[in-house]
Scaffold this motif. Sequence first.
Motif, short mmCIF file in Angstrom:
data_model
loop_
_atom_site.label_atom_id
_atom_site.label_comp_id
_atom_site.label_asym_id
_atom_site.label_seq_id
_atom_site.Cartn_x
_atom_site.Cartn_y
_atom_site.Cartn_z
N THR A 141 17.68 12.62 50.61
CA THR A 141 18.14 13.42 49.49
C THR A 141 17.72 14.86 49.72
O THR A 141 16.65 15.13 50.27
N ILE A 178 21.48 16.39 45.33
CA ILE A 178 20.94 16.23 43.98
C ILE A 178 20.95 17.59 43.29
O ILE A 178 20.40 18.57 43.81
N THR A 182 20.59 14.96 39.00
CA THR A 182 21.62 13.94 39.10
C THR A 182 22.28 13.96 40.47
O THR A 182 22.37 15.01 41.13
N LEU A 183 22.76 12.79 40.89
CA LEU A 183 23.47 12.63 42.16
C LEU A 183 24.87 13.22 42.04
O LEU A 183 25.57 12.98 41.07
N GLU A 235 18.60 10.85 39.35
CA GLU A 235 17.92 10.63 40.62
C GLU A 235 17.04 9.39 40.57
O GLU A 235 16.96 8.64 41.54
#
Length: 291
Positions: A141, A178, A182-183, A235
């Motif tokens: 990430t 990210i 949030t993704l 996340e």
Amino acid sequence: MTPNVADPVYLNGRYLPLAEAGVSPLDRGFLFGDGVYEVIPVYSRRPFRLDEHLQRLAATLAGVRLADPLLVDGWRDIVFRLIAAAPWEDQSIYLQVTRGVDDKRDHPFPPASVSPTVFAFASPLVTAPAELRVTGVAAITVPDLRWSRCDLKVISLLANVLARQQAVDQGCAEALLIRDGTLKEGTASNIFVVKNGVLLAPPKTQLMLPGITYDVILELAAAHHQAVAVREIAEAELRAADEIWMASSTKEVLAITTLDGQAVGNGRPGPLGERMWQWYQDFKTTVMRKT
């Protein structure tokens, strides 16, 4: 011709060998990354959802205030001529439009008399090898440092390049972006999450490219009565997922089994991902290769 680009390519109204294709160093695509692109998968010499891809190209052109240099029939002619000339049955057609060649380097748009640069070529469509499907891949990430119009398919991809290289440097296949906890997506893929039997998908917003494969996966889920929730994915939810997949026309449906060095689920591709991959293969055989 190279192993990855077929002859001829298309450049500004001409079909010519790649070795003879040249663009001015004053082209705004070269100087500013001022341009857009589209990639169209081809199965058994049939372009998949060509109209949808050309609509996305038109939307991106409009989004960057670049006049579409061709009518839809013109784009279709280029695509089909490149497909016919290439040696591969499964292909990837790349289309690119830049704002053209000015006589200087200056940020404002050039005069209307400057014509856009249009470039297109065919490549082989190479999907993930079987051994990766068995093991899955590793990902990391990273903070999403891109601009706020990620829904536009523009050639200014340096932020994606740097994030993807960060993943490669760590022996990983993808970097998951990210933003604000949030993704959003991967650098070159859409990302899906499975938790408690429900398929989670980030929503289409200006912070995510609307992928054609993304649409196919959601359609297949609906057709097979798979529970789906399209919403923001925190996340923390990503890190607690039972399964994570990356999806694109080349990756198709590929499990991410390690995230930031930690196993996803049991560290193996999960059952829903396996089912979705099979649904995708069936769809490819019955629809993609026949339309």
